[in-house]
Design a protein around this motif. Structure first.
Motif, PDB file in Angstrom:
ATOM      1  N   LYS A 178      60.679 -32.411  -8.732  1.00  0.00           N
ATOM      2  CA  LYS A 178      61.207 -31.361  -8.674  1.00  0.00           C
ATOM      3  C   LYS A 178      60.924 -31.669  -6.988  1.00  0.00           C
ATOM      4  CE  LYS A 178      60.742 -29.045 -12.232  1.00  0.00           C
ATOM      5  NZ  LYS A 178      60.117 -27.283 -13.061  1.00  0.00           N
ATOM      6  N   GLU A 179      62.800 -30.962  -6.426  1.00  0.00           N
ATOM      7  CA  GLU A 179      62.154 -30.602  -4.684  1.00  0.00           C
ATOM      8  C   GLU A 179      61.179 -29.529  -4.786  1.00  0.00           C
ATOM      9  OE1 GLU A 179      63.458 -32.045  -2.152  1.00  0.00           O
ATOM     10  OE2 GLU A 179      64.721 -34.075  -3.615  1.00  0.00           O
ATOM     11  N   VAL A 180      61.036 -29.424  -3.802  1.00  0.00           N
ATOM     12  CA  VAL A 180      59.732 -28.512  -3.045  1.00  0.00           C
ATOM     13  C   VAL A 180      60.113 -27.603  -3.247  1.00  0.00           C
ATOM     14  CG1 VAL A 180      57.912 -27.545  -1.755  1.00  0.00           C
ATOM     15  CG2 VAL A 180      58.445 -30.513  -1.804  1.00  0.00           C
ATOM     16  N   TRP A 181      61.268 -26.442  -2.850  1.00  0.00           N
ATOM     17  CA  TRP A 181      61.920 -25.711  -2.972  1.00  0.00           C
ATOM     18  C   TRP A 181      61.682 -25.249  -4.202  1.00  0.00           C
ATOM     19  CZ3 TRP A 181      66.367 -24.740  -5.171  1.00  0.00           C
ATOM     20  CH2 TRP A 181      67.095 -25.905  -5.867  1.00  0.00           C
ATOM     21  N   GLU A 182      62.456 -25.911  -5.460  1.00  0.00           N
ATOM     22  CA  GLU A 182      62.656 -25.137  -6.680  1.00  0.00           C
ATOM     23  C   GLU A 182      61.133 -24.964  -7.166  1.00  0.00           C
ATOM     24  OE1 GLU A 182      65.346 -28.076  -9.336  1.00  0.00           O
ATOM     25  OE2 GLU A 182      64.348 -29.705  -7.157  1.00  0.00           O
ATOM     26  N   ILE A 183      60.297 -25.398  -7.141  1.00  0.00           N
ATOM     27  CA  ILE A 183      58.713 -25.264  -7.007  1.00  0.00           C
ATOM     28  C   ILE A 183      58.232 -24.262  -6.071  1.00  0.00           C
ATOM     29  CG2 ILE A 183      56.273 -26.540  -6.632  1.00  0.00           C
ATOM     30  CD1 ILE A 183      57.496 -29.135  -7.183  1.00  0.00           C
ATOM     31  N   THR A 184      58.918 -24.272  -4.979  1.00  0.00           N
ATOM     32  CA  THR A 184      58.008 -23.009  -4.841  1.00  0.00           C
ATOM     33  C   THR A 184      58.829 -21.640  -4.718  1.00  0.00           C
ATOM     34  OG1 THR A 184      58.132 -23.870  -2.735  1.00  0.00           O
ATOM     35  CG2 THR A 184      57.988 -21.693  -2.595  1.00  0.00           C
ATOM     36  N   ASP A 185      60.204 -21.534  -5.144  1.00  0.00           N
ATOM     37  CA  ASP A 185      61.019 -20.520  -5.875  1.00  0.00           C
ATOM     38  C   ASP A 185      60.654 -20.208  -7.790  1.00  0.00           C
ATOM     39  OD1 ASP A 185      62.668 -20.528  -3.714  1.00  0.00           O
ATOM     40  OD2 ASP A 185      64.137 -21.579  -4.594  1.00  0.00           O
ATOM     41  N   VAL A 186      60.189 -21.220  -8.101  1.00  0.00           N
ATOM     42  CA  VAL A 186      59.644 -20.777  -9.750  1.00  0.00           C
ATOM     43  C   VAL A 186      58.766 -19.967  -9.788  1.00  0.00           C
ATOM     44  CG1 VAL A 186      58.753 -21.718 -12.297  1.00  0.00           C
ATOM     45  CG2 VAL A 186      61.169 -22.176 -10.365  1.00  0.00           C
ATOM     46  N   SER A 187      57.416 -20.766  -8.758  1.00  0.00           N
ATOM     47  CA  SER A 187      56.192 -19.872  -8.999  1.00  0.00           C
ATOM     48  C   SER A 187      55.912 -18.750  -7.510  1.00  0.00           C
ATOM     49  CB  SER A 187      55.407 -21.394  -7.432  1.00  0.00           C
ATOM     50  OG  SER A 187      54.772 -22.480  -8.640  1.00  0.00           O
ATOM     51  N   ARG A 188      57.209 -18.238  -6.928  1.00  0.00           N
ATOM     52  CA  ARG A 188      56.843 -17.117  -6.294  1.00  0.00           C
ATOM     53  C   ARG A 188      57.302 -16.035  -6.882  1.00  0.00           C
ATOM     54  NH1 ARG A 188      60.470 -18.309  -2.377  1.00  0.00           N
ATOM     55  NH2 ARG A 188      59.281 -18.588  -0.592  1.00  0.00           N
ATOM     56  N   GLU A 189      59.187 -16.519  -8.440  1.00  0.00           N
ATOM     57  CA  GLU A 189      58.948 -15.287  -9.310  1.00  0.00           C
ATOM     58  C   GLU A 189      57.663 -15.178  -9.783  1.00  0.00           C
ATOM     59  OE1 GLU A 189      61.983 -16.696 -10.957  1.00  0.00           O
ATOM     60  OE2 GLU A 189      63.769 -17.157  -9.349  1.00  0.00           O
ATOM     61  N   ILE A 190      57.335 -15.648 -10.152  1.00  0.00           N
ATOM     62  CA  ILE A 190      56.196 -15.904 -11.447  1.00  0.00           C
ATOM     63  C   ILE A 190      54.687 -15.022 -11.070  1.00  0.00           C
ATOM     64  CG2 ILE A 190      54.229 -16.475 -13.211  1.00  0.00           C
ATOM     65  CD1 ILE A 190      56.738 -18.793 -13.879  1.00  0.00           C
ATOM     66  N   VAL A 191      54.585 -15.566  -9.584  1.00  0.00           N
ATOM     67  CA  VAL A 191      53.287 -14.885  -8.910  1.00  0.00           C
ATOM     68  C   VAL A 191      52.949 -13.404  -8.482  1.00  0.00           C
ATOM     69  CG1 VAL A 191      51.811 -15.037  -7.174  1.00  0.00           C
ATOM     70  CG2 VAL A 191      52.587 -17.559  -8.599  1.00  0.00           C
ATOM     71  N   GLN A 192      54.943 -13.550  -7.820  1.00  0.00           N
ATOM     72  CA  GLN A 192      55.014 -11.621  -7.236  1.00  0.00           C
ATOM     73  C   GLN A 192      54.664 -10.765  -8.205  1.00  0.00           C
ATOM     74  OE1 GLN A 192      58.593 -12.529  -5.217  1.00  0.00           O
ATOM     75  NE2 GLN A 192      58.310 -12.838  -2.858  1.00  0.00           N
ATOM     76  N   ALA A 193      54.810 -11.294  -9.839  1.00  0.00           N
ATOM     77  CA  ALA A 193      54.824 -10.655 -11.057  1.00  0.00           C
ATOM     78  C   ALA A 193      53.265  -9.612 -11.077  1.00  0.00           C
ATOM     79  CB  ALA A 193      55.065 -11.082 -11.938  1.00  0.00           C
ATOM     80  N   TYR A 194      52.450 -10.234 -10.033  1.00  0.00           N
ATOM     81  CA  TYR A 194      51.067  -9.650 -11.129  1.00  0.00           C
ATOM     82  C   TYR A 194      50.136 -10.060  -9.649  1.00  0.00           C
ATOM     83  CZ  TYR A 194      50.411 -13.340 -13.310  1.00  0.00           C
ATOM     84  OH  TYR A 194      49.720 -14.598 -14.056  1.00  0.00           O
ATOM     85  N   GLY A 195      49.076  -9.916  -9.748  1.00  0.00           N
ATOM     86  CA  GLY A 195      48.046  -9.506  -8.856  1.00  0.00           C
ATOM     87  C   GLY A 195      47.846  -9.368  -6.873  1.00  0.00           C
ATOM     88  N   GLU A 196      46.692  -9.945  -6.525  1.00  0.00           N
ATOM     89  CA  GLU A 196      46.557  -9.399  -5.143  1.00  0.00           C
ATOM     90  C   GLU A 196      47.386 -10.298  -4.249  1.00  0.00           C
ATOM     91  OE1 GLU A 196      42.737  -8.338  -2.357  1.00  0.00           O
ATOM     92  OE2 GLU A 196      42.935  -8.973  -3.910  1.00  0.00           O
ATOM     93  N   TRP A 197      47.341 -11.476  -4.771  1.00  0.00           N
ATOM     94  CA  TRP A 197      48.457 -12.112  -3.281  1.00  0.00           C
ATOM     95  C   TRP A 197      49.956 -12.707  -3.744  1.00  0.00           C
ATOM     96  CZ3 TRP A 197      45.713 -14.199   0.557  1.00  0.00           C
ATOM     97  CH2 TRP A 197      43.982 -13.484   0.788  1.00  0.00           C
ATOM     98  N   GLU A 198      50.444 -13.045  -2.840  1.00  0.00           N
ATOM     99  CA  GLU A 198      52.095 -13.364  -3.103  1.00  0.00           C
ATOM    100  C   GLU A 198      51.928 -14.847  -2.672  1.00  0.00           C
ATOM    101  OE1 GLU A 198      54.517 -11.568  -1.268  1.00  0.00           O
ATOM    102  OE2 GLU A 198      53.102 -10.157   0.012  1.00  0.00           O
ATOM    103  N   LEU A 199      52.664 -15.352  -3.133  1.00  0.00           N
ATOM    104  CA  LEU A 199      52.779 -16.928  -2.538  1.00  0.00           C
ATOM    105  C   LEU A 199      54.189 -16.938  -1.900  1.00  0.00           C
ATOM    106  CD1 LEU A 199      52.930 -19.943  -2.823  1.00  0.00           C
ATOM    107  CD2 LEU A 199      54.043 -20.326  -4.766  1.00  0.00           C
ATOM    108  N   LEU A 200      54.088 -17.210  -0.368  1.00  0.00           N
ATOM    109  CA  LEU A 200      54.999 -17.055   0.414  1.00  0.00           C
ATOM    110  C   LEU A 200      55.773 -18.351   0.412  1.00  0.00           C
ATOM    111  CD1 LEU A 200      53.292 -15.248   3.985  1.00  0.00           C
ATOM    112  CD2 LEU A 200      54.645 -14.594   1.891  1.00  0.00           C
ATOM    113  N   SER A 201      54.938 -19.535   0.687  1.00  0.00           N
ATOM    114  CA  SER A 201      56.076 -20.976   0.610  1.00  0.00           C
ATOM    115  C   SER A 201      54.399 -22.189   0.623  1.00  0.00           C
ATOM    116  CB  SER A 201      56.351 -21.150   2.534  1.00  0.00           C
ATOM    117  OG  SER A 201      55.063 -21.494   3.464  1.00  0.00           O
TER     118      SER A 201
END
Length: 438
Positions: A178-201
């Motif tokens: 997959k392209e990096v932007w696809e990996i980033t978008d999917v991971s960001r949506e999951i990580v932002q749902a909970y936790g102390e940290w958020e994925l930027l890029s």
């Protein structure tokens, strides 16, 4: 269905396929070759496409410099020994096989310091073209160079490098499923749902790794994460700011009041207790900017208390045994209060030691309130001479005027030190905010 190997060809009847599954025996020739890299020409490297999803950032340990995360690693490669015609095999285009029955690429994360605890009994999918897709869950504890100076508004940059342990570039190369932007978008949506940290890029690089005479292919992902600061703002910065603000407002208590110093001491003790209670929320490694901010706030509160002690001492000295005031200080004081003074009091004779005639100073208590009630001059002196009574009155008036000057000087010093305190406080806060925003 047919499976072919170099120098041998296996022909398998599609009768092993039906709507209820696949007969395992038809793949026995492939299973027997699982110890070998699946190629028809050994000089051709196997291309493994890599993709992953970061589903959670479990922990960031500043002391150990570790990032703990949970990944779903996806690997795709071709096995030329597996292929079939779906039209001849009940329309089946893919099926699942236990991963232990086929050859698997030995891919690991270079920065990981933990043993791979991936479950062994995993399943992979095989398509009719021999394309194999293998999803592997991984809990990764990876080394990361963490910079906590900007805590709790910090960003961390960590690296996840995927590489083969055994196969050099002659035998295995890597690609992207997959392209990096696809990996980033999917991971960001999951990580932002909970936790102390958020994925930027995420960013990708494909550097080659040289170990001696061997050259290994690898893919490096540069992951940028940011801490969510709301917890620390509410529990650390807001209470600290309130205590410092109350300490600054305590300067508006009357300087001659006996409550200012105890009030400031209580605030100072409360601030120390606050730091002890909230110490667990601070990083244990290094010196973050927020610790410097707390140290500056504590220092300002100590300076505020010392200023109160100094002003109290000056007031006590002025109202008990006021020393002679230097002429330059008296002239400077009268220069600053002259625009605000009213009409002069009862004129007195010019005196070299005392300077100009006493004046009524605004916003200043009557000397009788500061020194105590001064005994009025007696009608007749002890020797019955009116001159003795006049001299006594003049001395008392001169002492009263000196007290007024020293008290006014003390109040002006209190105002000046308060303004310096505010200037130091505001400049410190602005400096910290600017550093955090960089």
């Amino acid at each position: 269905m047919s499976t072919t190997g170099r120098g041998s060809t296996f022909t398998i009847n599609c009768s092993g396929f039906d709507h209820y599954g696949v007969d395992p025996s038809i793949l026995n020739p492939v299973f027997e070759r699982k110890a070998f890299r699946p190629v028809t020409d050994i000089s051709v490297p196997t291309r493994v496409n890599i993709s992953f999803t970061m589903s959670a950032i479990l922990d960031v340990d500043e002391q150990l410099q570790l990032l703990s995360s949970f990944l779903w690693l996806e690997m795709v490669w071709d096995n030329p020994f597996i292929s079939w015609n779906p039209a001849e095999c009940k329309g089946i285009v893919k099926f699942s096989i236990a991963a232990r029955n086929l050859w698997l690429p030995d891919i690991f994360i270079v920065e990981s310091i933990d043993v791979d605890k991936t479950p062994k009994d995993l399943i992979l999918y095989v398509s009719n073209e021999g394309r194999i897709k293998f999803n592997k869950p991984m809990k990764v504890s990876s080394v990361c160079n963490l910079d906590i100076f900007y805590f709790p508004f910090d960003q961390q940059n960590c690296t996840l490098t995927f590489r083969s342990f055994l196969y050099t570039v002659e035998y295995m190369v890597f690609g992207m499923e997959k392209e990096v932007w696809e990996i980033t978008d999917v991971s960001r949506e999951i990580v932002q749902a909970y936790g102390e940290w958020e994925l930027l890029s995420m960013k990708k690089a494909t550097p080659k790794m040289s170990v001696g005479t061997n050259l290994y292919d690898q893919i490096a992902f540069y992951v940028t994460i940011r801490r969510r600061p709301s917890l620390y703002i509410i529990n650390l910065l807001v209470p600290s700011s309130f205590l410092v603000a109350i300490d600054a407002l305590s300067f508006y208590l009357p300087a001659e009041s006996e409550n200012r110093a105890p009030f400031k001491i209580t605030l100072l003790l409360g601030y120390n207790v606050f730091l002890l209670v909230m110490n667990d929320l601070l990083p244990t490694n290094g010196t973050p900017l927020i610790s410097v901010y707390f140290a500056v706030c504590l220092s300002l509160m100590v300076i505020s208390l010392l200023e109160t002690v100094f002003i109290t001492y000056l007031l006590h000295l002025a109202t008990t045994q006021p020393p002679p005031m230097p002429r330059w200080l008296q002239a400077l004081l009268l220069h600053y209060i002259r625009p605000r003074r009213c009409c002069p009091t009862v004129p007195q004779r010019e005196n070299k030691d005392m300077g100009p005639a006493p004046t009524h100073l605004p916003d200043l208590k009557e000397p009788a309130e500061l020194v105590g009630t001064v005994s009025g001059p007696r009608e007749v002196g002890s020797n019955g001479c009116p001159e003795s009574t006049g001299s006594q009155r003049e001395r008392e008036a001169q002492k009263q005027y000196l007290v007024e000057l020293w008290v006014q000087f003390t109040l002006m010093m209190d105002t000046l030190l308060f303004r310096l305190y505010l200037l130091l406080l505001i400049s410190s806060v602005i400096t910290v905010i600017v550093l955090w925003n960089t």
